[in-house]
Design a protein around this motif. Structure first.
Motif, PDB file in Angstrom:
ATOM      1  N   VAL A 234       0.856  -1.191   0.000  1.00  0.00           N
ATOM      2  CA  VAL A 234       0.000   0.000   0.000  1.00  0.00           C
ATOM      3  C   VAL A 234       0.890   1.238   0.000  1.00  0.00           C
ATOM      4  O   VAL A 234       2.040   1.194   0.447  1.00  0.00           O
ATOM      5  CB  VAL A 234      -0.933   0.032   1.230  1.00  0.00           C
ATOM      6  CG1 VAL A 234      -1.897  -1.141   1.225  1.00  0.00           C
ATOM      7  CG2 VAL A 234      -0.127   0.064   2.519  1.00  0.00           C
ATOM      8  N   PRO A 235       0.382   2.375  -0.499  1.00  0.00           N
ATOM      9  CA  PRO A 235       1.154   3.618  -0.403  1.00  0.00           C
ATOM     10  C   PRO A 235       1.221   4.095   1.041  1.00  0.00           C
ATOM     11  O   PRO A 235       0.457   3.650   1.891  1.00  0.00           O
ATOM     12  CB  PRO A 235       0.356   4.588  -1.283  1.00  0.00           C
ATOM     13  CG  PRO A 235      -1.036   4.044  -1.280  1.00  0.00           C
ATOM     14  CD  PRO A 235      -0.894   2.554  -1.192  1.00  0.00           C
ATOM     15  N   VAL A 236       2.149   4.986   1.288  1.00  0.00           N
ATOM     16  CA  VAL A 236       2.364   5.471   2.650  1.00  0.00           C
ATOM     17  C   VAL A 236       1.801   6.881   2.804  1.00  0.00           C
ATOM     18  O   VAL A 236       1.732   7.647   1.846  1.00  0.00           O
ATOM     19  CB  VAL A 236       3.878   5.454   2.981  1.00  0.00           C
ATOM     20  CG1 VAL A 236       4.615   6.532   2.193  1.00  0.00           C
ATOM     21  CG2 VAL A 236       4.126   5.624   4.475  1.00  0.00           C
ATOM     22  N   ARG A 266       2.912   2.049  -5.835  1.00  0.00           N
ATOM     23  CA  ARG A 266       1.996   1.557  -4.806  1.00  0.00           C
ATOM     24  C   ARG A 266       0.640   2.261  -4.890  1.00  0.00           C
ATOM     25  O   ARG A 266      -0.406   1.649  -4.673  1.00  0.00           O
ATOM     26  CB  ARG A 266       2.609   1.779  -3.412  1.00  0.00           C
ATOM     27  CG  ARG A 266       3.752   0.828  -3.087  1.00  0.00           C
ATOM     28  CD  ARG A 266       4.520   1.304  -1.870  1.00  0.00           C
ATOM     29  NE  ARG A 266       5.617   0.428  -1.522  1.00  0.00           N
ATOM     30  CZ  ARG A 266       5.592  -0.453  -0.529  1.00  0.00           C
ATOM     31  NH1 ARG A 266       4.494  -0.578   0.203  1.00  0.00           N
ATOM     32  NH2 ARG A 266       6.637  -1.211  -0.267  1.00  0.00           N
ATOM     33  N   THR A 267       0.666   3.558  -5.192  1.00  0.00           N
ATOM     34  CA  THR A 267      -0.591   4.301  -5.306  1.00  0.00           C
ATOM     35  C   THR A 267      -1.420   3.776  -6.470  1.00  0.00           C
ATOM     36  O   THR A 267      -2.646   3.583  -6.340  1.00  0.00           O
ATOM     37  CB  THR A 267      -0.306   5.798  -5.492  1.00  0.00           C
ATOM     38  OG1 THR A 267       0.425   6.286  -4.356  1.00  0.00           O
ATOM     39  CG2 THR A 267      -1.596   6.580  -5.618  1.00  0.00           C
ATOM     40  N   MET A 268      -0.786   3.530  -7.602  1.00  0.00           N
ATOM     41  CA  MET A 268      -1.516   3.003  -8.761  1.00  0.00           C
ATOM     42  C   MET A 268      -2.079   1.618  -8.468  1.00  0.00           C
ATOM     43  O   MET A 268      -3.231   1.315  -8.797  1.00  0.00           O
ATOM     44  CB  MET A 268      -0.596   2.964  -9.984  1.00  0.00           C
ATOM     45  CG  MET A 268      -0.283   4.330 -10.558  1.00  0.00           C
ATOM     46  SD  MET A 268       0.626   4.247 -12.120  1.00  0.00           S
ATOM     47  CE  MET A 268       2.227   3.674 -11.551  1.00  0.00           C
ATOM     48  N   ILE A 269      -1.262   0.776  -7.840  1.00  0.00           N
ATOM     49  CA  ILE A 269      -1.715  -0.587  -7.529  1.00  0.00           C
ATOM     50  C   ILE A 269      -2.889  -0.551  -6.554  1.00  0.00           C
ATOM     51  O   ILE A 269      -3.893  -1.245  -6.739  1.00  0.00           O
ATOM     52  CB  ILE A 269      -0.545  -1.406  -6.948  1.00  0.00           C
ATOM     53  CG1 ILE A 269       0.473  -1.727  -8.057  1.00  0.00           C
ATOM     54  CG2 ILE A 269      -1.042  -2.690  -6.302  1.00  0.00           C
ATOM     55  CD1 ILE A 269       1.704  -2.446  -7.554  1.00  0.00           C
ATOM     56  N   ARG A 270      -2.780   0.291  -5.519  1.00  0.00           N
ATOM     57  CA  ARG A 270      -3.835   0.317  -4.504  1.00  0.00           C
ATOM     58  C   ARG A 270      -5.109   0.963  -5.021  1.00  0.00           C
ATOM     59  O   ARG A 270      -6.217   0.528  -4.671  1.00  0.00           O
ATOM     60  CB  ARG A 270      -3.334   1.050  -3.259  1.00  0.00           C
ATOM     61  CG  ARG A 270      -4.334   1.037  -2.101  1.00  0.00           C
ATOM     62  CD  ARG A 270      -4.720  -0.394  -1.741  1.00  0.00           C
ATOM     63  NE  ARG A 270      -5.722  -0.482  -0.699  1.00  0.00           N
ATOM     64  CZ  ARG A 270      -7.030  -0.318  -0.876  1.00  0.00           C
ATOM     65  NH1 ARG A 270      -7.506  -0.025  -2.085  1.00  0.00           N
ATOM     66  NH2 ARG A 270      -7.870  -0.455   0.134  1.00  0.00           N
ATOM     67  N   SER A 271      -4.990   2.000  -5.852  1.00  0.00           N
ATOM     68  CA  SER A 271      -6.200   2.636  -6.384  1.00  0.00           C
ATOM     69  C   SER A 271      -6.934   1.677  -7.310  1.00  0.00           C
ATOM     70  O   SER A 271      -8.168   1.628  -7.317  1.00  0.00           O
ATOM     71  CB  SER A 271      -5.842   3.924  -7.127  1.00  0.00           C
ATOM     72  OG  SER A 271      -5.006   3.659  -8.236  1.00  0.00           O
ATOM     73  N   LEU A 273      -6.876  -1.559  -6.983  1.00  0.00           N
ATOM     74  CA  LEU A 273      -7.490  -2.537  -6.082  1.00  0.00           C
ATOM     75  C   LEU A 273      -8.766  -1.973  -5.479  1.00  0.00           C
ATOM     76  O   LEU A 273      -9.790  -2.673  -5.399  1.00  0.00           O
ATOM     77  CB  LEU A 273      -6.500  -2.907  -4.972  1.00  0.00           C
ATOM     78  CG  LEU A 273      -7.041  -3.752  -3.813  1.00  0.00           C
ATOM     79  CD1 LEU A 273      -7.567  -5.077  -4.324  1.00  0.00           C
ATOM     80  CD2 LEU A 273      -5.966  -3.958  -2.766  1.00  0.00           C
ATOM     81  N   GLY A 274      -8.723  -0.705  -5.062  1.00  0.00           N
ATOM     82  CA  GLY A 274      -9.913  -0.098  -4.467  1.00  0.00           C
ATOM     83  C   GLY A 274     -11.083  -0.055  -5.430  1.00  0.00           C
ATOM     84  O   GLY A 274     -12.237  -0.316  -5.041  1.00  0.00           O
ATOM     85  N   ALA A 275     -10.796   0.233  -6.698  1.00  0.00           N
ATOM     86  CA  ALA A 275     -11.865   0.270  -7.698  1.00  0.00           C
ATOM     87  C   ALA A 275     -12.469  -1.117  -7.892  1.00  0.00           C
ATOM     88  O   ALA A 275     -13.696  -1.271  -8.000  1.00  0.00           O
ATOM     89  CB  ALA A 275     -11.316   0.798  -9.023  1.00  0.00           C
ATOM     90  N   GLY A 276     -11.610  -2.135  -7.914  1.00  0.00           N
ATOM     91  CA  GLY A 276     -12.106  -3.495  -8.084  1.00  0.00           C
ATOM     92  C   GLY A 276     -12.933  -3.962  -6.906  1.00  0.00           C
ATOM     93  O   GLY A 276     -14.011  -4.550  -7.082  1.00  0.00           O
ATOM     94  N   MET A 277     -12.464  -3.658  -5.695  1.00  0.00           N
ATOM     95  CA  MET A 277     -13.197  -4.078  -4.504  1.00  0.00           C
ATOM     96  C   MET A 277     -14.567  -3.416  -4.446  1.00  0.00           C
ATOM     97  O   MET A 277     -15.554  -4.023  -4.019  1.00  0.00           O
ATOM     98  CB  MET A 277     -12.401  -3.739  -3.248  1.00  0.00           C
ATOM     99  CG  MET A 277     -11.062  -4.460  -3.129  1.00  0.00           C
ATOM    100  SD  MET A 277     -11.207  -6.242  -2.900  1.00  0.00           S
ATOM    101  CE  MET A 277     -11.779  -6.317  -1.220  1.00  0.00           C
ATOM    102  N   GLY A 278     -14.642  -2.157  -4.887  1.00  0.00           N
ATOM    103  CA  GLY A 278     -15.905  -1.455  -4.863  1.00  0.00           C
ATOM    104  C   GLY A 278     -16.941  -2.052  -5.799  1.00  0.00           C
ATOM    105  O   GLY A 278     -18.152  -1.948  -5.552  1.00  0.00           O
ATOM    106  N   ALA A 279     -16.464  -2.709  -6.862  1.00  0.00           N
ATOM    107  CA  ALA A 279     -17.395  -3.290  -7.833  1.00  0.00           C
ATOM    108  C   ALA A 279     -17.932  -4.649  -7.396  1.00  0.00           C
ATOM    109  O   ALA A 279     -18.969  -5.100  -7.910  1.00  0.00           O
ATOM    110  CB  ALA A 279     -16.699  -3.440  -9.189  1.00  0.00           C
ATOM    111  N   TYR A 280     -17.267  -5.295  -6.444  1.00  0.00           N
ATOM    112  CA  TYR A 280     -17.689  -6.646  -6.055  1.00  0.00           C
ATOM    113  C   TYR A 280     -19.040  -6.651  -5.333  1.00  0.00           C
ATOM    114  O   TYR A 280     -19.790  -7.613  -5.422  1.00  0.00           O
ATOM    115  CB  TYR A 280     -16.624  -7.311  -5.184  1.00  0.00           C
ATOM    116  CG  TYR A 280     -15.311  -7.538  -5.903  1.00  0.00           C
ATOM    117  CD1 TYR A 280     -15.285  -7.829  -7.259  1.00  0.00           C
ATOM    118  CD2 TYR A 280     -14.097  -7.443  -5.229  1.00  0.00           C
ATOM    119  CE1 TYR A 280     -14.087  -8.021  -7.924  1.00  0.00           C
ATOM    120  CE2 TYR A 280     -12.894  -7.648  -5.890  1.00  0.00           C
ATOM    121  CZ  TYR A 280     -12.896  -7.924  -7.234  1.00  0.00           C
ATOM    122  OH  TYR A 280     -11.705  -8.116  -7.884  1.00  0.00           O
TER     123      TYR A 280
END
Length: 397
Positions: A234-236, A266-271, A273-280
């Motif tokens: 995750v980003p810091v 890390r910011t790109m990876i986590r953002s 991930l956040g978009a994907g989790m929101g769609a579930y």
């Protein structure tokens, strides 16, 4: 389980042990489906083969000659000499092509532009991933385990990216379950620039994290009703870094290009991930999805080299402690979710300040192992050599 290099794998092992200890009724070796990307695929292969988290803890702490299959830095950082040789051998031809191209159209390009052909001689990977495959194959060759997806007691899905098609490929799924597990994991851990693409049946594959961080939908498509997700990267947020003595000023730019790049990636990876989790929630309304990851002010995880092995004991214990704290902090949220699936949190375990990811017996055994040779400064010589290697790697990156 997402990726994150050797450090991420060690963090995930600590988190898995915290889940196993802190959740009543949860057997991480008897689940319905396991999905792993990059280093997460490495651990998924172990869990699907009924390797419990405590055994993983034992392996990463085992010393050479202890009878286990210890993590060795050279397994993951063996120079790809064959790739270097092949690319170097192409230099004369590429140089000749560049000169001919320049002479053939002198008005269209400068000589310097024509020399750009020489970039084709750059290695596509610094390190050889074959030792990684061989290491996992040896682990899966132990009695009661298998390197064959089709012989597993549970479903295992290893996600990679097809380099030439830029699409996800899920090894272990029907039609792709004949590929050895160790080969699939080798492909999933082939992070471009560090490891060369892995060829399987005429196609080239790289790290699956290039397309998605977790690929959690793969498990949900397999019918998972409770999905436990672990993401170590995750980003810091440096707001408290000065107060805690981690930084003089809370500015990553002061730490140079590596820190800026690490935060950006890390910011790109986590953002993503956040978009994907929101769609579930919408796509899979009947499934419960629980994500566990470090906090944004987890400075130990951000400022530790993701390719470092020397801090693996501290990282594993840190992940074990932080994951237990996270489960306790989210107790009101998670308790009813887990209850729907016959599980319950164990507050006594989650609150115990003296618990470690290893048992007291393991710690005693650690003292019985032969002490490694030490250098003049009192540190093990392996630590000095590894530190020097990591410094060179950091300079290269």
């Amino acid at each position: 389980m997402a990726g994150g290099g050797p450090q991420g794998a060690v963090y995930e092992i600590g988190a898995l042990k915290a889940l196993a200890d802190g959740v009543e009724g949860l057997d991480l070796t008897a689940l319905h489906v396991y999905v792993g990307v990059s280093s997460g695929g490495f651990l998924g292969a172990g869990l699907a083969n009924r390797m419990p988290p405590e055994e993983m803890v034992d392996i990463i702490f085992s010393a050479p000659g202890s009878g286990r299959n210890p993590f060795r830095p050279e397994t993951f950082f063996t120079p790809e000499r064959g790739e270097y040789g092949r690319r170097a051998a192409a230099l004369p031809r590429l140089f000749a092509d560049a000169v001919r191209g320049w002479l053939g159209s002198p008005g269209d390009m400068t000589f310097l532009e024509s020399l750009m052909r020489l970039t084709q001689a750059l290695p596509v990977g610094l390190f050889d991933s074959e030792p990684v495959r061989a290491y996992l194959a040896a682990l899966l060759a132990e009695p009661g385990r298998t390197d064959d997806f089709r012989e597993l007691p549970a479903k295992l899905r290893i996600v990679t990216a097809d380099l030439d098609a830029a699409r996800a490929v899920v090894f272990g799924a029907p039609g792709l379950d004949h590929v050895p597990i160790s080969k699939a994991v080798q492909a999933s851990t082939a992070l471009p620039g560090l490891y060369p693409p892995v060829e399987i049946e005429g196609r080239h594959y790289v790290d699956g994290v290039l397309l998605k961080t977790l690929h959690a939908s793969v498990a949900l498509e397999e019918g998972a009703e409770l999905l436990l997700c672990i993401n170590p990267i995750v980003p810091v947020d440096t707001a408290r870094a000065v107060e805690e003595g981690v930084m003089r000023r809370g500015r990553l730019v002061d730490r140079g290009l590596p820190a800026v790049l690490a935060q950006s990636v890390r910011t790109m990876i986590r953002s993503r991930l956040g978009a994907g989790m929101g769609a579930y929630d919408t796509a899979y309304p009947d499934a419960d999805v629980v994500l566990l990851e470090p906090q944004r002010d987890d400075y130990r995880m951000f400022f530790t080299n993701v390719f470092s092995f020397s801090d693996r004991r501290a990282i594993c214990e840190h992940a074990y402690r932080q994951t237990r704290a996270e489960l306790l902090r989210r107790r009101d949220e998670l308790a009813p979710v887990l209850a729907r699936h016959g599980l319950a949190l164990r507050p006594d375990v989650l609150r115990d300040p003296d618990r470690r990811p290893w048992s007291p017996g393991d710690r005693a055994a650690e003292h019985l192992r032969p002490a490694p040779p030490r250098s003049r400064n009192g540190r093990p010589r392996e630590v000095d050599r590894l530190a020097a290697a990591l410094d060179r790697l950091d300079a290269l990156l």
